[in-house]
Scaffold this motif. Sequence first.
Motif, mmCIF file in Angstrom:
data_model
loop_
_atom_site.group_PDB
_atom_site.id
_atom_site.type_symbol
_atom_site.label_atom_id
_atom_site.label_comp_id
_atom_site.label_asym_id
_atom_site.label_seq_id
_atom_site.Cartn_x
_atom_site.Cartn_y
_atom_site.Cartn_z
ATOM 1 N N TYR A 75 27.362 7.962 -7.992
ATOM 2 C CA TYR A 75 28.384 9.068 -8.380
ATOM 3 C C TYR A 75 29.240 8.987 -9.357
ATOM 4 O O TYR A 75 29.582 9.829 -10.383
ATOM 5 C CB TYR A 75 29.204 9.687 -7.216
ATOM 6 C CG TYR A 75 28.197 10.495 -6.070
ATOM 7 C CD1 TYR A 75 28.001 11.759 -6.292
ATOM 8 C CD2 TYR A 75 27.860 9.633 -5.124
ATOM 9 C CE1 TYR A 75 27.031 12.291 -5.374
ATOM 10 C CE2 TYR A 75 27.199 10.312 -4.229
ATOM 11 C CZ TYR A 75 26.846 11.687 -4.130
ATOM 12 O OH TYR A 75 25.934 12.290 -3.337
ATOM 13 N N LEU A 79 28.896 11.202 -12.994
ATOM 14 C CA LEU A 79 29.918 12.203 -12.881
ATOM 15 C C LEU A 79 31.249 11.636 -13.939
ATOM 16 O O LEU A 79 32.087 12.501 -14.270
ATOM 17 C CB LEU A 79 30.556 12.515 -11.746
ATOM 18 C CG LEU A 79 29.516 13.231 -10.742
ATOM 19 C CD1 LEU A 79 30.232 13.502 -9.345
ATOM 20 C CD2 LEU A 79 28.854 14.502 -11.464
ATOM 21 N N ILE A 80 31.397 10.501 -13.909
ATOM 22 C CA ILE A 80 32.826 10.010 -14.353
ATOM 23 C C ILE A 80 32.654 9.111 -15.649
ATOM 24 O O ILE A 80 31.776 8.349 -15.911
ATOM 25 C CB ILE A 80 33.468 9.062 -13.279
ATOM 26 C CG1 ILE A 80 33.685 9.658 -12.125
ATOM 27 C CG2 ILE A 80 34.943 8.592 -13.977
ATOM 28 C CD1 ILE A 80 34.602 11.083 -12.157
ATOM 29 N N PHE A 105 36.925 13.013 -15.331
ATOM 30 C CA PHE A 105 35.827 13.926 -14.745
ATOM 31 C C PHE A 105 36.084 15.194 -15.516
ATOM 32 O O PHE A 105 37.116 16.022 -15.252
ATOM 33 C CB PHE A 105 36.272 14.137 -13.192
ATOM 34 C CG PHE A 105 35.484 15.216 -12.791
ATOM 35 C CD1 PHE A 105 34.145 15.043 -12.461
ATOM 36 C CD2 PHE A 105 35.831 16.425 -11.947
ATOM 37 C CE1 PHE A 105 33.278 16.039 -11.821
ATOM 38 C CE2 PHE A 105 35.295 17.348 -11.408
ATOM 39 C CZ PHE A 105 33.644 17.160 -11.453
ATOM 40 N N ARG A 106 35.003 15.499 -16.223
ATOM 41 C CA ARG A 106 34.795 16.690 -17.004
ATOM 42 C C ARG A 106 36.073 16.734 -18.036
ATOM 43 O O ARG A 106 36.723 17.991 -18.024
ATOM 44 C CB ARG A 106 34.619 17.822 -16.059
ATOM 45 C CG ARG A 106 33.416 17.854 -15.428
ATOM 46 C CD ARG A 106 32.923 19.059 -14.692
ATOM 47 N NE ARG A 106 31.975 19.130 -14.081
ATOM 48 C CZ ARG A 106 31.177 20.042 -13.472
ATOM 49 N NH1 ARG A 106 31.620 21.495 -13.672
ATOM 50 N NH2 ARG A 106 29.941 19.805 -12.899
ATOM 51 N N ILE A 280 23.671 14.476 -7.101
ATOM 52 C CA ILE A 280 24.935 14.038 -7.906
ATOM 53 C C ILE A 280 25.514 15.403 -8.868
ATOM 54 O O ILE A 280 26.687 15.641 -8.931
ATOM 55 C CB ILE A 280 24.806 12.969 -9.103
ATOM 56 C CG1 ILE A 280 24.562 11.660 -7.985
ATOM 57 C CG2 ILE A 280 25.814 12.580 -9.957
ATOM 58 C CD1 ILE A 280 23.922 10.475 -8.741
ATOM 59 N N THR A 283 26.960 17.838 -6.696
ATOM 60 C CA THR A 283 28.297 17.382 -6.175
ATOM 61 C C THR A 283 29.336 17.615 -6.947
ATOM 62 O O THR A 283 30.556 18.054 -6.693
ATOM 63 C CB THR A 283 28.234 16.067 -5.551
ATOM 64 O OG1 THR A 283 27.214 15.710 -4.541
ATOM 65 C CG2 THR A 283 29.536 15.350 -5.041
ATOM 66 N N GLY A 284 29.037 17.129 -8.355
ATOM 67 C CA GLY A 284 30.049 17.340 -9.460
ATOM 68 C C GLY A 284 30.587 18.699 -9.451
ATOM 69 O O GLY A 284 31.639 19.334 -9.742
ATOM 70 N N ALA A 288 34.365 20.209 -9.097
ATOM 71 C CA ALA A 288 35.043 21.028 -9.933
ATOM 72 C C ALA A 288 35.559 22.348 -9.626
ATOM 73 O O ALA A 288 36.572 22.754 -10.155
ATOM 74 C CB ALA A 288 34.082 21.251 -11.226
#
Length: 317
Positions: A75, A79-80, A105-106, A280, A283-284, A288
């Motif tokens: 993850y 995502l990171i 994250f984003r 994944i 989940t992201g 968010a």
Amino acid sequence: MRSYLDFETPVAEIDARIDELRALAAKGDSPAILEEIGKLEAKSAKALTDLYTALTPWQKTQVARVQGRPHFHDYIKGLIEDFTPLAGDRKFSEDEAIVGGLGRFRGRSVCLIGQEKGEDTASRLRHNFGMARPEGYRKAARLMELADRFDLPVISLVDTAGAFPGIDAEERGQAEAIARSTDMCLSLGVPNVAVIVGEGGSGGAVAIATANKVLMLEHSIYTVASPEASASILWRDSSRAQDAATNMKITAQDLLKFGIIDGIIAEPLGGAHRDPQAAIVATGAAIAGALEQMGNMSRDQVRDARAAKFLSIGRKI
């Protein structure tokens, strides 16, 4: 080579036949063989859909533990950005069952905490199969305090059978460390989101999952004790784990009804292990969305909302 769970035998048999036909087709172009492969692929997909639409709690337990299901590090990679791990509890040592650190994250700076079970024998031993000792929970509390100081949301990815039950862990204050980590979750003035990505076992999970928003992957489990441990307690027979799983209400679907969790993240057909990247991404998106819902809340509102959520569990309206 693909592996199959016990209850997936019907799918395994169809897929084995598909592999045989593909080997024949590779030796020469045969429209009849290709047509038969297409039919069998459709049959395999339907069989998989039928199975995963009606999984029992014990079957979900098997899926939650299956090899290939994405872990914490998967993850983080998916995502990171710029993840920087932070180690040690500043009291005793580093515990690698719980991994934590800072990243983006984003585009938003966040604190990440989660259990890592490991992918092979060496990494599983290094991470102690995701079962943390007291220093792991003290590290988690330290990182949450850091996040609170710098106004960083906390994201927890939970995947553990439970806290490590060894004598050394008890001697160093396992229960106290879990309680302090849970208390830190409750006292945060920043939003925190927890996702049960595999197993959410006992206080080992609650210690980092006491969050404003608690989400679960569709085929994950969240329980006061593992089915095996519960069977040992209730019937002095760990072989009755299936009976325990059936009666304990440990699935995401049951826990959503009880208001213990706030949402379910759909998994790819056949479970997250069949398409980790899709799991994944989903989940992201869910994380968010949860953070966005709390974007305009003050620190006091964040704390009050979290407290109200947990105080409401089990109360009749």
